[in-house]
Design an enzyme around this catalytic site. Structure first.
Site, PDB file in Angstrom:
ATOM      1  N   ASP A  92     119.467  34.603 104.220  1.00 10.36           N
ATOM      2  CA  ASP A  92     118.919  35.965 104.307  1.00 10.36           C
ATOM      3  C   ASP A  92     118.137  36.263 103.029  1.00 10.36           C
ATOM      4  OD1 ASP A  92     119.831  38.708 106.092  1.00 10.36           O
ATOM      5  OD2 ASP A  92     118.907  39.021 104.127  1.00 10.36           O
ATOM      6  N   ILE A  93     117.008  36.923 103.192  1.00  7.30           N
ATOM      7  CA  ILE A  93     116.142  37.212 102.043  1.00  7.30           C
ATOM      8  C   ILE A  93     116.738  38.296 101.144  1.00  7.30           C
ATOM      9  CG2 ILE A  93     114.666  39.035 103.039  1.00  7.30           C
ATOM     10  CD1 ILE A  93     112.241  37.451 101.920  1.00  7.30           C
ATOM     11  N   ASN A 112     124.015  42.951 114.494  1.00  8.63           N
ATOM     12  CA  ASN A 112     123.655  44.361 114.627  1.00  8.63           C
ATOM     13  C   ASN A 112     122.790  44.536 115.869  1.00  8.63           C
ATOM     14  OD1 ASN A 112     124.977  44.981 112.200  1.00  8.63           O
ATOM     15  ND2 ASN A 112     123.166  44.412 111.002  1.00  8.63           N
ATOM     16  N   GLY A 127     122.192  49.280 113.354  1.00  9.31           N
ATOM     17  CA  GLY A 127     121.551  48.928 112.085  1.00  9.31           C
ATOM     18  C   GLY A 127     120.648  47.711 112.186  1.00  9.31           C
ATOM     19  N   GLN A 128     120.170  47.418 113.399  1.00  6.68           N
ATOM     20  CA  GLN A 128     119.292  46.255 113.581  1.00  6.68           C
ATOM     21  C   GLN A 128     117.878  46.588 113.128  1.00  6.68           C
ATOM     22  OE1 GLN A 128     119.023  44.815 117.644  1.00  6.68           O
ATOM     23  NE2 GLN A 128     118.028  42.911 117.022  1.00  6.68           N
ATOM     24  N   SER A 129     117.334  45.777 112.218  1.00  9.06           N
ATOM     25  CA  SER A 129     115.969  46.029 111.738  1.00  9.06           C
ATOM     26  C   SER A 129     114.973  44.988 112.247  1.00  9.06           C
ATOM     27  CB  SER A 129     115.944  46.064 110.206  1.00  9.06           C
ATOM     28  OG  SER A 129     116.367  44.826 109.665  1.00  9.06           O
ATOM     29  N   HIS A 143     120.200  37.889 115.993  1.00  8.51           N
ATOM     30  CA  HIS A 143     120.637  37.100 114.835  1.00  8.51           C
ATOM     31  C   HIS A 143     122.072  37.439 114.500  1.00  8.51           C
ATOM     32  CE1 HIS A 143     118.609  40.772 113.437  1.00  8.51           C
ATOM     33  NE2 HIS A 143     119.452  40.792 112.417  1.00  8.51           N
ATOM     34  N   HIS A 197     124.602  37.492 111.403  1.00 10.29           N
ATOM     35  CA  HIS A 197     124.760  37.391 109.953  1.00 10.29           C
ATOM     36  C   HIS A 197     126.076  36.649 109.683  1.00 10.29           C
ATOM     37  CE1 HIS A 197     121.909  40.724 108.733  1.00 10.29           C
ATOM     38  NE2 HIS A 197     122.135  41.090 109.986  1.00 10.29           N
TER      39      HIS A 197
HETATM   40  P1  DGP Z   1     119.332  43.376 110.664  1.00 13.98           P
HETATM   41  O1  DGP Z   1     119.255  44.589 109.784  1.00 13.98           O
HETATM   42  O2  DGP Z   1     120.719  43.139 111.240  1.00 13.98           O
HETATM   43  O3  DGP Z   1     118.247  43.374 111.718  1.00 13.98           O
HETATM   44  O4  DGP Z   1     119.087  42.140 109.687  1.00 13.98           O
HETATM   45  C1  DGP Z   1     117.840  41.592 109.431  1.00 13.98           C
HETATM   46  C2  DGP Z   1     117.991  40.693 108.249  1.00 13.98           C
HETATM   47  O5  DGP Z   1     116.833  39.884 108.150  1.00 13.98           O
HETATM   48  C3  DGP Z   1     118.136  41.408 106.897  1.00 13.98           C
HETATM   49  O6  DGP Z   1     119.424  41.154 106.367  1.00 13.98           O
HETATM   50  C4  DGP Z   1     117.060  40.816 106.033  1.00 13.98           C
HETATM   51  C5  DGP Z   1     116.586  39.604 106.811  1.00 13.98           C
HETATM   52  N1  DGP Z   1     115.174  39.344 106.687  1.00 13.98           N
HETATM   53  C6  DGP Z   1     114.165  40.211 106.954  1.00 13.98           C
HETATM   54  N2  DGP Z   1     112.975  39.634 106.717  1.00 13.98           N
HETATM   55  C7  DGP Z   1     113.261  38.369 106.296  1.00 13.98           C
HETATM   56  C8  DGP Z   1     112.435  37.270 105.899  1.00 13.98           C
HETATM   57  O7  DGP Z   1     111.205  37.326 105.879  1.00 13.98           O
HETATM   58  N3  DGP Z   1     113.076  36.140 105.529  1.00 13.98           N
HETATM   59  C9  DGP Z   1     114.434  36.019 105.534  1.00 13.98           C
HETATM   60  N4  DGP Z   1     114.972  34.873 105.150  1.00 13.98           N
HETATM   61  N5  DGP Z   1     115.241  37.031 105.915  1.00 13.98           N
HETATM   62  C10 DGP Z   1     114.645  38.185 106.278  1.00 13.98           C
END
Ligand code: DGP
Length: 114
Positions: free
Chosen positions: A30-31, A87, A93-95, A100, A102
């Site tokens: 995760d970034i 999420n 809280g899904q963005s 996916h 976590h």
């Molecule tokens: P959620 O909020 O559950 O939809 O989690 C989305 C996750 O995705 C969040 O923890 C950050 C991660 N994320 C968003 N953009 C990127 C990216 O460009 N690269 C990576 N590795 N993770 C990302």
């Protein structure tokens, strides 16, 4: 399903630290890590969330969880334990609108989540 940042990661158009990949799924860091170990496991198939799966996806979901467990072991999380969460939608809280899981570990987790 519309294009997401994860589509670009799957196509290797933007970089990610990939921990596991096969024909069906990819796991990558995760970034914005929320724990010492924080990686995501996603299907290559474009599924929005757990709310939009069908019965045909049951095998894929089992595989996703197997990969989550395998990579968690490889990351040294078995002894201390870890959390797997997905999420769903705005209240969840899904963005990113691409299913996916976590996987978070390396520190104690609180409950209930915020
Ligand atoms: P959620 O909020 O559950 O939809 O989690 C989305 C996750 O995705 C969040 O923890 C950050 C991660 N994320 C968003 N953009 C990127 C990216 O460009 N690269 C990576 N590795 N993770 C990302």
């Amino acid at each position: 399903m519309s294009e997401t940042i994860f589509s670009k990661i799957l196509r290797k158009e933007i970089p990610a630290t990939v921990l596991y990949e096969d024909d069906l799924v990819m796991a990558f860091q995760d970034i914005h890590p929320q724990a010492p170990v924080h990686f995501l496991v996603i299907p290559k198939q474009p599924i929005v969330s757990l709310d939009s799966i069908s019965g045909d996806d049951r095998g894929l979901l089992g595989h996703l969880q197997w990969v989550a467990s395998k990579v968690a072991r490889e990351q040294g999380l078995s002894e201390g334990g870890y959390r797997v969460v997905t999420n769903i939608g705005s209240h969840g809280g899904q963005s990113v609108s691409h299913l996916h899981y976590h996987v978070l570990g390396g520190r104690p987790m609180a409950w209930p989540p915020g």
